[in-house]
Design a protein around this motif. Structure first.
Motif, PDB file in Angstrom:
ATOM      1  N   LEU A 224     123.598  30.848  -5.027  1.00 44.92           N
ATOM      2  CA  LEU A 224     122.880  31.414  -6.169  1.00 44.92           C
ATOM      3  C   LEU A 224     122.531  32.874  -5.932  1.00 44.92           C
ATOM      4  O   LEU A 224     122.510  33.676  -6.881  1.00 44.92           O
ATOM      5  CB  LEU A 224     121.621  30.601  -6.444  1.00 44.92           C
ATOM      6  CG  LEU A 224     121.855  29.152  -6.884  1.00 44.92           C
ATOM      7  CD1 LEU A 224     120.525  28.458  -7.160  1.00 44.92           C
ATOM      8  CD2 LEU A 224     122.750  29.085  -8.110  1.00 44.92           C
ATOM      9  N   ARG A 225     122.238  33.230  -4.692  1.00 51.16           N
ATOM     10  CA  ARG A 225     121.963  34.641  -4.381  1.00 51.16           C
ATOM     11  C   ARG A 225     123.153  35.511  -4.764  1.00 51.16           C
ATOM     12  O   ARG A 225     122.995  36.573  -5.390  1.00 51.16           O
ATOM     13  CB  ARG A 225     121.649  34.791  -2.903  1.00 51.16           C
ATOM     14  CG  ARG A 225     121.575  36.244  -2.430  1.00 51.16           C
ATOM     15  CD  ARG A 225     121.450  36.334  -0.922  1.00 51.16           C
ATOM     16  NE  ARG A 225     121.562  37.708  -0.463  1.00 51.16           N
ATOM     17  CZ  ARG A 225     122.706  38.310  -0.178  1.00 51.16           C
ATOM     18  NH1 ARG A 225     123.854  37.647  -0.321  1.00 51.16           N
ATOM     19  NH2 ARG A 225     122.728  39.565   0.246  1.00 51.16           N
ATOM     20  N   GLY A 226     124.365  35.073  -4.394  1.00 46.80           N
ATOM     21  CA  GLY A 226     125.551  35.848  -4.753  1.00 46.80           C
ATOM     22  C   GLY A 226     125.768  35.917  -6.255  1.00 46.80           C
ATOM     23  O   GLY A 226     126.156  36.969  -6.781  1.00 46.80           O
ATOM     24  N   GLN A 227     125.498  34.815  -6.957  1.00 45.95           N
ATOM     25  CA  GLN A 227     125.642  34.820  -8.410  1.00 45.95           C
ATOM     26  C   GLN A 227     124.678  35.798  -9.061  1.00 45.95           C
ATOM     27  O   GLN A 227     125.040  36.564  -9.959  1.00 45.95           O
ATOM     28  CB  GLN A 227     125.383  33.403  -8.950  1.00 45.95           C
ATOM     29  CG  GLN A 227     126.388  32.360  -8.495  1.00 45.95           C
ATOM     30  CD  GLN A 227     127.609  32.294  -9.385  1.00 45.95           C
ATOM     31  OE1 GLN A 227     127.601  32.818 -10.489  1.00 45.95           O
ATOM     32  NE2 GLN A 227     128.652  31.653  -8.896  1.00 45.95           N
ATOM     33  N   VAL A 228     123.414  35.779  -8.610  1.00 51.23           N
ATOM     34  CA  VAL A 228     122.391  36.627  -9.218  1.00 51.23           C
ATOM     35  C   VAL A 228     122.631  38.094  -8.875  1.00 51.23           C
ATOM     36  O   VAL A 228     122.354  38.988  -9.694  1.00 51.23           O
ATOM     37  CB  VAL A 228     120.991  36.164  -8.775  1.00 51.23           C
ATOM     38  CG1 VAL A 228     119.912  37.140  -9.250  1.00 51.23           C
ATOM     39  CG2 VAL A 228     120.709  34.771  -9.306  1.00 51.23           C
ATOM     40  N   LEU A 229     123.139  38.381  -7.693  1.00 50.12           N
ATOM     41  CA  LEU A 229     123.439  39.769  -7.334  1.00 50.12           C
ATOM     42  C   LEU A 229     124.427  40.403  -8.310  1.00 50.12           C
ATOM     43  O   LEU A 229     124.319  41.597  -8.631  1.00 50.12           O
ATOM     44  CB  LEU A 229     124.004  39.839  -5.913  1.00 50.12           C
ATOM     45  CG  LEU A 229     122.992  39.746  -4.768  1.00 50.12           C
ATOM     46  CD1 LEU A 229     123.706  39.686  -3.422  1.00 50.12           C
ATOM     47  CD2 LEU A 229     122.026  40.927  -4.796  1.00 50.12           C
ATOM     48  N   SER A 230     125.392  39.625  -8.791  1.00 50.36           N
ATOM     49  CA  SER A 230     126.339  40.161  -9.767  1.00 50.36           C
ATOM     50  C   SER A 230     125.759  40.164 -11.178  1.00 50.36           C
ATOM     51  O   SER A 230     126.045  41.066 -11.970  1.00 50.36           O
ATOM     52  CB  SER A 230     127.636  39.342  -9.733  1.00 50.36           C
ATOM     53  OG  SER A 230     127.398  37.989 -10.091  1.00 50.36           O
ATOM     54  N   LEU A 231     124.914  39.174 -11.494  1.00 53.69           N
ATOM     55  CA  LEU A 231     124.358  39.096 -12.847  1.00 53.69           C
ATOM     56  C   LEU A 231     123.307  40.167 -13.110  1.00 53.69           C
ATOM     57  O   LEU A 231     123.166  40.630 -14.246  1.00 53.69           O
ATOM     58  CB  LEU A 231     123.741  37.707 -13.072  1.00 53.69           C
ATOM     59  CG  LEU A 231     124.708  36.540 -13.242  1.00 53.69           C
ATOM     60  CD1 LEU A 231     123.937  35.225 -13.276  1.00 53.69           C
ATOM     61  CD2 LEU A 231     125.533  36.693 -14.520  1.00 53.69           C
ATOM     62  N   ARG A 232     122.551  40.555 -12.076  1.00 48.01           N
ATOM     63  CA  ARG A 232     121.446  41.482 -12.333  1.00 48.01           C
ATOM     64  C   ARG A 232     121.914  42.875 -12.741  1.00 48.01           C
ATOM     65  O   ARG A 232     121.123  43.680 -13.231  1.00 48.01           O
ATOM     66  CB  ARG A 232     120.562  41.587 -11.092  1.00 48.01           C
ATOM     67  CG  ARG A 232     121.179  42.322  -9.926  1.00 48.01           C
ATOM     68  CD  ARG A 232     120.213  42.426  -8.774  1.00 48.01           C
ATOM     69  NE  ARG A 232     120.748  43.240  -7.698  1.00 48.01           N
ATOM     70  CZ  ARG A 232     120.094  43.520  -6.570  1.00 48.01           C
ATOM     71  NH1 ARG A 232     118.872  43.030  -6.393  1.00 48.01           N
ATOM     72  NH2 ARG A 232     120.649  44.275  -5.641  1.00 48.01           N
ATOM     73  N   GLU A 233     123.192  43.186 -12.540  1.00 47.09           N
ATOM     74  CA  GLU A 233     123.733  44.485 -12.954  1.00 47.09           C
ATOM     75  C   GLU A 233     124.394  44.418 -14.316  1.00 47.09           C
ATOM     76  O   GLU A 233     124.901  45.446 -14.794  1.00 47.09           O
ATOM     77  CB  GLU A 233     124.757  44.969 -11.919  1.00 47.09           C
ATOM     78  CG  GLU A 233     124.243  45.017 -10.482  1.00 47.09           C
ATOM     79  CD  GLU A 233     123.056  45.956 -10.314  1.00 47.09           C
ATOM     80  OE1 GLU A 233     122.978  46.935 -11.099  1.00 47.09           O
ATOM     81  OE2 GLU A 233     122.225  45.731  -9.424  1.00 47.09           O
ATOM     82  N   ARG A 234     124.378  43.260 -14.954  1.00 49.49           N
ATOM     83  CA  ARG A 234     125.025  43.132 -16.255  1.00 49.49           C
ATOM     84  C   ARG A 234     124.178  43.781 -17.348  1.00 49.49           C
ATOM     85  O   ARG A 234     122.970  43.985 -17.205  1.00 49.49           O
ATOM     86  CB  ARG A 234     125.239  41.644 -16.571  1.00 49.49           C
ATOM     87  CG  ARG A 234     126.090  40.903 -15.548  1.00 49.49           C
ATOM     88  CD  ARG A 234     127.557  41.206 -15.718  1.00 49.49           C
ATOM     89  NE  ARG A 234     128.062  40.642 -16.953  1.00 49.49           N
ATOM     90  CZ  ARG A 234     128.524  39.398 -17.061  1.00 49.49           C
ATOM     91  NH1 ARG A 234     128.520  38.598 -15.993  1.00 49.49           N
ATOM     92  NH2 ARG A 234     128.992  38.966 -18.205  1.00 49.49           N
ATOM     93  N   ASP A 235     124.821  44.056 -18.471  1.00 50.57           N
ATOM     94  CA  ASP A 235     124.169  44.794 -19.555  1.00 50.57           C
ATOM     95  C   ASP A 235     122.988  44.032 -20.142  1.00 50.57           C
ATOM     96  O   ASP A 235     121.969  44.641 -20.503  1.00 50.57           O
ATOM     97  CB  ASP A 235     125.189  45.103 -20.663  1.00 50.57           C
ATOM     98  CG  ASP A 235     126.246  46.093 -20.214  1.00 50.57           C
ATOM     99  OD1 ASP A 235     125.980  46.813 -19.227  1.00 50.57           O
ATOM    100  OD2 ASP A 235     127.327  46.144 -20.837  1.00 50.57           O
TER     101      ASP A 235
END
Length: 344
Positions: A224-235
């Protein structure tokens, strides 16, 4: 003869008639088209998966049987603690093995009887399912909560929080889980019970839950950490920050809905792993002890008598194989329903 163009024209001109194989769009009360939510689409894809539906029904049946074990045993007329061999000397031979064929299977004892003690195997399996599934379900819930909270928090906040959570995960992943379970079980039990005193079953159950939970949440947290790291930069996350949304609202309203899929899929994979781990600990003598029925303890007994009574292993072994296989196939079906492009 009717040409294809005439057939098409007749189809389009006839109200309510659609070409075969095409489904109508769902309409609301006013006749307007109504879109389906991601959850509805997922459920529609899952229902089309015959393997997933069958496995889901079987898994649900296991939990229902475990929950209703006392009711079923009452209707059956026996319990897992009575020594039927002592009440009826004709059940066991002089060596303590069932005198009847196939482990003593009969109309009175559907799955046979236990060697030496003469306890009913059917009710032992019922209550063993109840014990093993109850402990494993509690572990899975705690692991999912802990892994979700720590993984999402570390991925969104970042910085020192992410660093220290990552180091704790790396440290705990360095422990070999099965050996650590065996080594830590007596230590955790000793925290609740003084040396030399008899250990109640609920203390052993709590110890099993704590030990497996302490060393079981890291994989989900890292995912989940890896998933959120990519999601937090989304628009959409940036837009929520610009509008002044609090971190709590961003996590609960923007990030968590986007990581539901890996949480559900990993949960379906983790529960059978915890079931086998709990059974393994009981088999090794550090989990649930006599006289409490347990899946692992049935395997322990079967391992001692299989040369003279191989039938005793048949029903517990078949139940374990069916449960683990169906749960793993159910996890594949859930994954495919959420992400149809993944494929098996």
């Amino acid at each position: 003869m009717t040409s294809p163009s005439q057939t098409s024209a007749a189809t389009s001109a006839t109200p309510g008639l659609a070409p075969k194989g095409l489904k109508k769009e769902k309409k609301g009360k006013g006749g307007e088209l109504v879109g389906r939510s991601p959850g509805q689409l997922m459920w529609a894809r899952f229902r089309r998966d015959r393997t997933g539906m069958i496995c889901g029904i079987i898994v649900l049946a296991f939990f229902v049987i475990a929950a209703l074990a006392p009711v079923i045993a009452s209707l059956y007329g026996k319990d897992p603690y009575t020594l039927y061999g002592s009440d009826n000397p004709g059940l066991l031979d002089e060596f303590g093995y069932p005198m009847g064929a196939n482990g003593g299977i009969s109309g009175d004892f559907w799955f046979g009887i236990e060697p030496s003690l003469g306890r009913d195997l059917f009710t032992q399996l019922l209550y063993g399912l109840r014990t093993s599934l109850g402990i494993s379900l509690a572990v899975t819930i705690l692991v999912v909560i802990t892994g979700t909270v720590l993984g999402v928090t570390a991925g969104y906040i970042g910085g020192k929080t992410d660093y220290w959570v990552g180091r704790v995960i790396d440290f705990l992943l360095a422990f070999p889980s099965q050996l650590t379970f065996v080594a830590f079980m007596p230590v955790v039990v000793a925290v609740f019970v003084a040396p030399g005193d008899e250990t109640p079953t609920y203390i052993r159950a709590i110890a099993l839950i704590l030990v497996q939970w302490a060393l079981g949440w890291m994989g989900l947290a890292r995912l989940l950490r890896g998933q959120v790291l990519s999601l937090r930069e989304r628009d959409f996350v940036e837009a929520a920050r610009i509008t002044g949304a609090s971190p709590w609202r961003i996590i609960t309203k923007e990030l968590l809905p986007n990581v539901v899929t890996p949480i559900l899929v990993q949960s379906t994979y983790m529960l059978p792993l915890f079931v086998t781990a709990e059974a393994g600990l009981s088999y090794l003598g550090v989990g649930i002890m006599e006289p409490t029925p347990d899946w692992g303890r049935l395997f322990h007994t079967a391992g001692m008598v299989y040369e003279n009574d191989p039938t005793f292993l048949l029903f517990p072994g078949a139940a374990m194989v069916i449960f683990v296989l169906c749960f793993n196939l159910l996890g594949d079906s859930v994954r495919d329903a959420f992400d149809p492009k993944s494929g098996r």
